[in-house]
Design a protein around this motif. Structure first.
Motif, PDB file in Angstrom:
ATOM      1  N   UNK A  95     -24.357 -20.957 -14.015  1.00 35.59           N
ATOM      2  CA  UNK A  95     -23.251 -21.493 -13.811  1.00 35.59           C
ATOM      3  C   UNK A  95     -21.864 -20.662 -14.449  1.00 35.59           C
ATOM      4  N   UNK A  96     -22.252 -20.144 -15.803  1.00 30.64           N
ATOM      5  CA  UNK A  96     -21.333 -19.729 -16.629  1.00 30.64           C
ATOM      6  C   UNK A  96     -21.186 -18.312 -16.060  1.00 30.64           C
ATOM      7  N   UNK A  97     -22.038 -17.427 -15.636  1.00 31.89           N
ATOM      8  CA  UNK A  97     -22.033 -16.314 -14.947  1.00 31.89           C
ATOM      9  C   UNK A  97     -21.032 -16.293 -13.896  1.00 31.89           C
ATOM     10  N   UNK A  98     -21.288 -17.370 -12.877  1.00 33.73           N
ATOM     11  CA  UNK A  98     -20.698 -17.462 -11.709  1.00 33.73           C
ATOM     12  C   UNK A  98     -19.248 -18.092 -11.992  1.00 33.73           C
ATOM     13  N   UNK A  99     -18.907 -18.488 -13.081  1.00 32.36           N
ATOM     14  CA  UNK A  99     -17.574 -19.001 -13.400  1.00 32.36           C
ATOM     15  C   UNK A  99     -16.777 -17.814 -13.794  1.00 32.36           C
ATOM     16  N   UNK A 100     -17.568 -17.005 -14.679  1.00 33.12           N
ATOM     17  CA  UNK A 100     -16.956 -15.607 -15.145  1.00 33.12           C
ATOM     18  C   UNK A 100     -16.590 -14.796 -13.886  1.00 33.12           C
ATOM     19  N   UNK A 101     -17.407 -14.485 -13.012  1.00 31.55           N
ATOM     20  CA  UNK A 101     -17.296 -13.838 -11.856  1.00 31.55           C
ATOM     21  C   UNK A 101     -16.016 -14.187 -11.001  1.00 31.55           C
ATOM     22  N   UNK A 102     -15.842 -15.632 -10.742  1.00 32.63           N
ATOM     23  CA  UNK A 102     -14.644 -16.312 -10.294  1.00 32.63           C
ATOM     24  C   UNK A 102     -13.379 -15.972 -11.137  1.00 32.63           C
ATOM     25  N   UNK A 103     -13.457 -16.020 -12.233  1.00 30.20           N
ATOM     26  CA  UNK A 103     -12.422 -15.703 -12.925  1.00 30.20           C
ATOM     27  C   UNK A 103     -11.808 -14.066 -12.749  1.00 30.20           C
ATOM     28  N   UNK A 104     -12.836 -13.392 -12.612  1.00 31.12           N
ATOM     29  CA  UNK A 104     -12.547 -11.847 -12.346  1.00 31.12           C
ATOM     30  C   UNK A 104     -12.036 -11.623 -11.027  1.00 31.12           C
ATOM     31  N   UNK A 105     -12.347 -12.255 -10.037  1.00 30.40           N
ATOM     32  CA  UNK A 105     -11.950 -12.258  -8.859  1.00 30.40           C
ATOM     33  C   UNK A 105     -10.421 -12.754  -8.805  1.00 30.40           C
ATOM     34  N   UNK A 122      -8.140  -9.910 -10.216  1.00 31.86           N
ATOM     35  CA  UNK A 122      -8.123  -8.586  -9.045  1.00 31.86           C
ATOM     36  C   UNK A 122      -7.088  -9.446  -8.033  1.00 31.86           C
ATOM     37  N   UNK A 123      -6.643 -10.402  -8.016  1.00 31.67           N
ATOM     38  CA  UNK A 123      -5.684 -10.962  -6.982  1.00 31.67           C
ATOM     39  C   UNK A 123      -6.255 -11.695  -6.078  1.00 31.67           C
ATOM     40  N   UNK A 124      -7.550 -12.207  -6.173  1.00 31.31           N
ATOM     41  CA  UNK A 124      -8.067 -12.897  -5.070  1.00 31.31           C
ATOM     42  C   UNK A 124      -8.040 -14.515  -5.550  1.00 31.31           C
ATOM     43  N   UNK A 125      -8.053 -15.526  -4.481  1.00 30.79           N
ATOM     44  CA  UNK A 125      -8.181 -16.623  -4.924  1.00 30.79           C
ATOM     45  C   UNK A 125      -9.230 -17.278  -4.823  1.00 30.79           C
ATOM     46  N   UNK A 126      -9.996 -17.848  -5.970  1.00 34.40           N
ATOM     47  CA  UNK A 126     -11.331 -18.162  -6.083  1.00 34.40           C
ATOM     48  C   UNK A 126     -11.656 -19.419  -5.441  1.00 34.40           C
ATOM     49  N   UNK A 127     -10.526 -20.190  -5.017  1.00 42.91           N
ATOM     50  CA  UNK A 127     -10.619 -21.616  -4.535  1.00 42.91           C
ATOM     51  C   UNK A 127     -10.934 -21.267  -2.838  1.00 42.91           C
ATOM     52  N   UNK A 128     -10.840 -20.304  -2.382  1.00 38.30           N
ATOM     53  CA  UNK A 128     -10.891 -19.971  -0.952  1.00 38.30           C
ATOM     54  C   UNK A 128     -12.197 -19.837  -0.699  1.00 38.30           C
ATOM     55  N   UNK A 129     -12.959 -20.440   0.548  1.00 42.51           N
ATOM     56  CA  UNK A 129     -14.370 -20.200   0.785  1.00 42.51           C
ATOM     57  C   UNK A 129     -14.657 -18.909   0.857  1.00 42.51           C
ATOM     58  N   UNK A 130     -13.933 -17.797   1.334  1.00 41.35           N
ATOM     59  CA  UNK A 130     -14.516 -16.452   1.434  1.00 41.35           C
ATOM     60  C   UNK A 130     -14.614 -15.794   0.305  1.00 41.35           C
ATOM     61  N   UNK A 131     -13.727 -16.155  -0.700  1.00 40.30           N
ATOM     62  CA  UNK A 131     -13.862 -15.368  -2.156  1.00 40.30           C
ATOM     63  C   UNK A 131     -14.943 -16.004  -2.875  1.00 40.30           C
ATOM     64  N   UNK A 132     -15.192 -17.138  -2.827  1.00 42.16           N
ATOM     65  CA  UNK A 132     -16.293 -17.960  -3.330  1.00 42.16           C
ATOM     66  C   UNK A 132     -17.585 -17.629  -2.721  1.00 42.16           C
ATOM     67  N   UNK A 133     -17.872 -17.309  -1.486  1.00 42.17           N
ATOM     68  CA  UNK A 133     -18.861 -16.348  -1.212  1.00 42.17           C
ATOM     69  C   UNK A 133     -19.099 -14.991  -1.644  1.00 42.17           C
ATOM     70  N   UNK A 152     -20.482  -9.116 -15.212  1.00 36.76           N
ATOM     71  CA  UNK A 152     -19.115  -9.047 -15.354  1.00 36.76           C
ATOM     72  C   UNK A 152     -18.748  -7.552 -14.877  1.00 36.76           C
ATOM     73  N   UNK A 153     -19.490  -6.518 -15.162  1.00 41.08           N
ATOM     74  CA  UNK A 153     -18.745  -5.287 -14.868  1.00 41.08           C
ATOM     75  C   UNK A 153     -18.936  -5.015 -13.383  1.00 41.08           C
ATOM     76  N   UNK A 154     -20.142  -5.717 -12.956  1.00 43.55           N
ATOM     77  CA  UNK A 154     -20.435  -5.476 -11.262  1.00 43.55           C
ATOM     78  C   UNK A 154     -19.257  -6.225 -10.459  1.00 43.55           C
TER      79      UNK A 154
END
Length: 252
Positions: free
Chosen positions: A115-125, A128-139, A217-219
């Motif tokens: 969960x923490x890894x996925x949350x960190x990935x969402x923050x990185x999205x 970079x200017x993407x909306x983590x609330x959107x279904x596309x970016x969450x996928x 996080x790097x990936x």
């Protein structure tokens, strides 16, 4: 016949791709150091797990991914995005706690780390200017987990897998998780085995969680950095991906 796309010739784009390739190649560095410290191989670690654990790992991974997918998204309304080093520090502490408890402790810690890894990935999205609330970016965030993992040498082919072959929409979340889970379960099996190693305990747990968090996080920076590059320069993402893979696999 597949379309043959022209090579990238723009100097700014080349420099950006070179930087992403360098970041991708460096991602596994810490993980491979941890593996050397543990004195084994990725395959050898996985073989050390009890058969019942290995047999149930894919199902446990799928469940952890599904739980993490929703929990990580909900947390964004409560907790601000954190810098990479903060995420790494928190998961390292969790790994130490899980490793201290041996294999049972590592199993209990696993869904929290995912969960923490996925949350960190969402923050990185978002960075970079993407909306983590959107279904596309969450996928897209889930797709980052389809990469090789920090204890394996990734030649760049996994980047093609997670972006080209996995043409799944947000409405097909269960299908996406079903594709990611086998790949991630093998990676997490290595993590569990390392945390359960005799004597090392909490030290191994901290080390593997540090390497896992650093790697993903790097990936994620590479994954969303490439998408942002295509967006900002109005270039074809598929072409840029192929150029990036060529740079990752190029002998230096």
């Amino acid at each position: 016949m597949a379309e043959i796309l022209p090579p990238v010739t723009d100097g700014k784009t080349k420099a950006a791709l070179d930087a992403l390739a360098k970041r991708h190649r460096a991602a596994s560095g810490v993980g491979m150091q941890v593996l050397t410290y543990l004195g084994g191989t990725a395959e050898g670690l996985l073989a050390k797990l009890p058969a019942p654990i290995r047999g149930g790992l894919e199902g446990a991974t799928a469940q952890a991914l599904e739980t993490a997918f929703h929990a990580a998204s909900r947390s964004r309304g409560l907790v601000e995005d954190r810098p990479d080093w903060v995420n790494t520090t928190l998961t390292t502490a969790m790994g130490a706690a899980g490793g201290f408890g041996g294999l049972p402790g590592a199993l209990a810690e696993l869904p929290f780390t995912v969960t923490m890894l996925l949350r960190a990935i969402q923050g990185i999205a978002a960075e970079h200017g993407f909306d983590p609330a959107s279904e596309e970016v969450r996928v897209e965030c889930l797709r980052v987990f389809a990469s090789a993992g920090p204890l394996a040498r990734d030649d760049g082919s996994d980047m093609g897998f997670m972006t080209a072959r996995m043409t799944i929409t947000g409405a097909s979340l269960n299908s996406l998780i079903a594709r990611v889970a086998p790949k991630l379960s093998a990676v997490l099996g290595q993590k569990l085995a390392a945390q359960a190693a005799p004597v090392l305990g909490a030290v191994a747990g901290a080390a593997v969680n540090y390497s896992f968090t650093s790697y993903y996080q790097e990936i994620a920076h590479v994954h969303f950095g490439l998408k942002a590059l295509a967006r900002d320069l109005e270039q074809d993402e598929g072409l840029l991906r192929e150029e990036l893979i060529a740079r990752i696999t190029r002998k230096t």
